[in-house]
Each structure stands twice: as C-alpha cells, then as structure tokens.
Scaffold this motif. Structure first.
Motif, PDB file in Angstrom:
ATOM      1  N   GLY A 180      34.263  54.736  35.339  1.00 41.73           N
ATOM      2  CA  GLY A 180      35.047  55.656  36.148  1.00 41.73           C
ATOM      3  C   GLY A 180      36.517  55.550  35.793  1.00 41.73           C
ATOM      4  O   GLY A 180      36.941  54.577  35.150  1.00 41.73           O
ATOM      5  N   LYS A 181      37.280  56.545  36.179  1.00 41.63           N
ATOM      6  CA  LYS A 181      38.721  56.503  35.928  1.00 41.63           C
ATOM      7  C   LYS A 181      39.450  57.261  37.015  1.00 41.63           C
ATOM      8  O   LYS A 181      38.874  58.112  37.711  1.00 41.63           O
ATOM      9  N   LEU A 182      40.737  56.958  37.161  1.00 41.58           N
ATOM     10  CA  LEU A 182      41.560  57.575  38.203  1.00 41.58           C
ATOM     11  C   LEU A 182      42.938  57.881  37.631  1.00 41.58           C
ATOM     12  O   LEU A 182      43.666  56.974  37.225  1.00 41.58           O
ATOM     13  N   ASP A 183      43.276  59.157  37.587  1.00 39.15           N
ATOM     14  CA  ASP A 183      44.597  59.578  37.119  1.00 39.15           C
ATOM     15  C   ASP A 183      45.587  59.449  38.273  1.00 39.15           C
ATOM     16  O   ASP A 183      45.398  60.045  39.335  1.00 39.15           O
ATOM     17  N   ILE A 184      46.632  58.656  38.077  1.00 40.22           N
ATOM     18  CA  ILE A 184      47.582  58.406  39.166  1.00 40.22           C
ATOM     19  C   ILE A 184      48.965  58.979  38.874  1.00 40.22           C
ATOM     20  O   ILE A 184      49.936  58.628  39.540  1.00 40.22           O
ATOM     21  N   ILE A 185      49.067  59.873  37.897  1.00 45.32           N
ATOM     22  CA  ILE A 185      50.387  60.402  37.539  1.00 45.32           C
ATOM     23  C   ILE A 185      51.025  61.166  38.702  1.00 45.32           C
ATOM     24  O   ILE A 185      52.248  61.229  38.830  1.00 45.32           O
ATOM     25  N   ASP A 186      50.193  61.760  39.577  1.00 43.49           N
ATOM     26  CA  ASP A 186      50.725  62.517  40.718  1.00 43.49           C
ATOM     27  C   ASP A 186      50.754  61.678  41.990  1.00 43.49           C
ATOM     28  O   ASP A 186      50.668  62.226  43.097  1.00 43.49           O
ATOM     29  N   LEU A 187      50.892  60.365  41.838  1.00 39.52           N
ATOM     30  CA  LEU A 187      50.924  59.474  43.000  1.00 39.52           C
ATOM     31  C   LEU A 187      52.014  59.902  43.986  1.00 39.52           C
ATOM     32  O   LEU A 187      53.172  60.055  43.620  1.00 39.52           O
ATOM     33  N   VAL A 188      51.601  60.099  45.245  1.00 38.60           N
ATOM     34  CA  VAL A 188      52.562  60.485  46.281  1.00 38.60           C
ATOM     35  C   VAL A 188      53.317  59.256  46.768  1.00 38.60           C
ATOM     36  O   VAL A 188      54.545  59.249  46.853  1.00 38.60           O
ATOM     37  N   CYS A 189      52.569  58.202  47.095  1.00 41.97           N
ATOM     38  CA  CYS A 189      53.198  56.950  47.491  1.00 41.97           C
ATOM     39  C   CYS A 189      52.177  55.824  47.435  1.00 41.97           C
ATOM     40  O   CYS A 189      50.970  56.062  47.337  1.00 41.97           O
ATOM     41  N   LEU A 190      52.679  54.609  47.447  1.00 44.25           N
ATOM     42  CA  LEU A 190      51.840  53.412  47.459  1.00 44.25           C
ATOM     43  C   LEU A 190      52.185  52.645  48.727  1.00 44.25           C
ATOM     44  O   LEU A 190      53.324  52.230  48.909  1.00 44.25           O
ATOM     45  N   THR A 191      51.206  52.521  49.607  1.00 48.05           N
ATOM     46  CA  THR A 191      51.466  51.874  50.892  1.00 48.05           C
ATOM     47  C   THR A 191      50.731  50.546  50.988  1.00 48.05           C
ATOM     48  O   THR A 191      49.589  50.414  50.521  1.00 48.05           O
ATOM     49  N   GLY A 192      51.373  49.556  51.555  1.00 47.14           N
ATOM     50  CA  GLY A 192      50.754  48.246  51.749  1.00 47.14           C
ATOM     51  C   GLY A 192      49.913  48.209  53.010  1.00 47.14           C
ATOM     52  O   GLY A 192      50.106  49.006  53.930  1.00 47.14           O
ATOM     53  N   GLN A 193      48.958  47.284  53.037  1.00 47.03           N
ATOM     54  CA  GLN A 193      48.099  47.110  54.211  1.00 47.03           C
ATOM     55  C   GLN A 193      48.144  45.651  54.644  1.00 47.03           C
ATOM     56  O   GLN A 193      48.195  44.748  53.804  1.00 47.03           O
ATOM     57  N   ASN A 194      48.112  45.434  55.937  1.00 48.25           N
ATOM     58  CA  ASN A 194      48.028  44.065  56.442  1.00 48.25           C
ATOM     59  C   ASN A 194      46.605  43.543  56.262  1.00 48.25           C
ATOM     60  O   ASN A 194      45.642  44.196  56.652  1.00 48.25           O
ATOM     61  N   SER A 195      46.499  42.376  55.622  1.00 51.40           N
ATOM     62  CA  SER A 195      45.186  41.808  55.357  1.00 51.40           C
ATOM     63  C   SER A 195      44.976  40.543  56.180  1.00 51.40           C
ATOM     64  O   SER A 195      45.861  39.687  56.270  1.00 51.40           O
ATOM     65  N   THR A 196      43.795  40.459  56.784  1.00 52.25           N
ATOM     66  CA  THR A 196      43.450  39.260  57.545  1.00 52.25           C
ATOM     67  C   THR A 196      42.871  38.177  56.648  1.00 52.25           C
ATOM     68  O   THR A 196      42.701  37.037  57.073  1.00 52.25           O
ATOM     69  N   GLU A 197      42.605  38.540  55.388  1.00 51.34           N
ATOM     70  CA  GLU A 197      42.051  37.577  54.438  1.00 51.34           C
ATOM     71  C   GLU A 197      43.178  36.805  53.760  1.00 51.34           C
ATOM     72  O   GLU A 197      44.217  37.366  53.411  1.00 51.34           O
TER      73      GLU A 197
END
Length: 315
Positions: A67-84
């Motif tokens: 599989g592949k994912l084109d990210i050239i049109d990335l709107v934003c990258l958001t962080g998530q709080n992880s309990t791990e």
C-alpha cells in the motif's frame, strides 16, 4: 529505558528493487503502526518515506509494497495523547481522509514527524525535539526534495500530439493521469519504447476506440517483444483484459498492478527533462558539425589557390 537504536537499512538488493519499483528517493524508513479510515485496528508495516509518498511493506525484507499514501497535500499533522509508555501517536490530516500513525518509541515519532513535515511543507520544522545530527539530515532531505520537485516541474510534455486534434472525452475522463500516459497511437508508443529503452518500458495510451485505454509494454526476455493490453472503463472502475480479467479502481492502480506483477521489471515510461536536454545538445552538435563541414568544403579551393594547403605526394 534506553531508546532503541535506529533501524538498519535494508540490504542492497532489496533497496535496489524498491527503488526500481517506486522510482522515488528514500528519505526515511522504519516500523509504523498505521490505522486508515477503512481499518478497524492498527496495522504493523515497515514504512518508507520516498519523495512525498509513504510506502507500506509487510516486513523489512519485502520488495513489493502492499500500500502507499501520498501526503503531498497534507493539511496538518496533529499529535495525540498516548496512554502507552514509550509510544508516539499522531494523525495525518489529508483532504479526503485522516490517517492515524503510532511509533514504537517517542524518539522515532519525533523523527517521523520531522521528515514528514519537511517534505510536505518544504521547510525544516522548528518545533520537533531532535539531535543536531538529525536536524542536519532534515536539511539534506529538504534540499533533495526541492531539487526533485524542480526537476519534476520541468518535465516536458511529449510533443507527438501537437499536430493532432484533441481526443474527445479524454480531458474529463483522465484527470489526473499517470505520468506514463501519452496521447499517442499504437505505432507511436512502440517507437517511443524502442528508441528510448532507458526511460521505461510501459506506456498508457488512448484505446483505438477513443473511449477506453491501452497499455503498450516492451519486454526483453530472450529478445525484445512488444505487447498491448486493453484497459476498459467500466463505470468508475477499469478492467484489464487478461486471460483472467482484473478490475481496479483507477488508472494509477492499473499501472501499479503491472509493476507489482512483474516485480518491477515493467517501469512507467517517463520522458525526463535531462533526456530531452541531452537530445537537444546532441542534435545541436550534429548541426554545427554539418555546418563546419560545408564551410570547409566551400573554402577548400581558396586555401589551395593561396598555398595554405600543401599536399604531400608520396614518391
């Protein structure tokens, strides 16, 4: 707990196979847990960032991506709080979907964030926690990606169709198009592949009915052979007419199918700016040589008359 060591690069053979299949420069790689919109759970992949595309492999030794994912049109990258513990989570927000990523440790997460933002925003992010050596790598990747995009923007369109009328219906049906699509005839596609084998060996072109499509390939098994395959538009899908027909969602998937099924032996034919420049230089040199030769022939009698040319006749 000490952070895990960076993953070792894939063996040379695997690297070359992946490069041949993807035709994109490798910027970063490592294991990622991926959850796309159609996934119920995270899937574990060996992932490569090549250009502005993420390629997913079942394991580190696989040569063909699943599989592949084109990210050239990335709107934003958001962080998530992880309990791990020792785990980083973030989300890639794209125009049509959100993709959730999870890394095995926080250091790896910062690296992935840094490289993804660098190639999509074309600038080194200031808000990532990286070591000086890692930041230097980001700057190197930034320069490579800028150069790659500049070269891509300069790729010329094949001029063979300039004298022809536009093909009815293709302007809307083929938007966007794979890079290896050329509005050429069966004969012209064959000539392009035979004259420029280094540029690739697979061309997507209009079908003879001007409604569907065809793929022309040139294979060298025992001797060079040209083959043609029909690609029929069936509603929103495309069907490759093989002994066992294969139906795929778009033309990009059609090209990927041929690449994967031949393990990279078939490569999209892409006419690059460098090749075009080399052809122009060669033609210009040939033209200048011809002019010099004609001028020399014209002046030769004058040289003889004024004694500038001395012929040494053997005794």
């Amino acid at each position: 707990m000490m952070a895990k060591k960076p993953p070792k690069p894939a063996p040379r053979r695997i690297f070359q196979e992946r490069l041949k299949i993807t035709a994109l420069p490798l910027y970063f790689e490592g294991f990622l847990l991926v959850k796309r919109s159609d996934y119920q759970e995270y899937e574990h992949y060996w992932t490569e960032l090549r250009g502005t595309t993420l390629f997913f492999y079942t394991d580190k030794k696989s040569t063909v991506y699943v599989g592949k994912l084109d990210i050239i049109d990335l709107v934003c990258l958001t962080g998530q709080n992880s309990t791990e513990k020792n785990c980083a989570k973030f989300t890639l927000v794209l125009p049509k979907e959100e993709v959730h990523l999870k890394t095995e440790n926080t250091e790896s997460g910062e690296e992935w964030r840094g490289f993804i933002l660098t190639v999509t925003e074309l600038s080194v992010p200031q808000h990532v926690s990286l070591l000086p050596g890692q930041v230097i790598r980001l700057h190197e990747v930034l320069e490579r990606e800028k150069k790659r995009r500049t070269e891509t923007d300069q790729l010329p369109v094949m001029p063979v169709e300039k004298e022809k009328e536009p093909i009815q219906g293709y302007a809307d049906a083929l938007n966007p198009l794979p890079e290896c699509f050329y509005a050429v005839s069966r004969k012209e596609a064959t000539e392009m592949l035979e004259k420029n084998p280094s540029l690739g060996n697979m061309i997507l072109r209009p079908g003879s009915d001007s409604k569907n499509y065809s793929i022309t390939i040139r294979q060298e098994i025992e001797m060079p052979r040209i083959k043609h395959f029909k690609v029929i538009c069936t509603g929103k899908n495309y069907t490759i007419e093989l002994e066992k027909p294969v139906t795929l969602p778009n033309l990009f998937s059609v090209i990927d199918y041929f690449v994967k099924e031949t393990r990279g032996n078939l490569r999209p034919f892409i006419y690059s700016a460098d090749d075009n420049f080399a052809d122009m230089i060669a033609a210009r040199v040939k033209q200048l040589a011809q002019l010099l030769w004609e001028e020399a022939l014209r002046l030769f009698p004058l040289f003889c008359c004024f004694g500038f040319v001395h012929l040494k006749i053997p005794s």
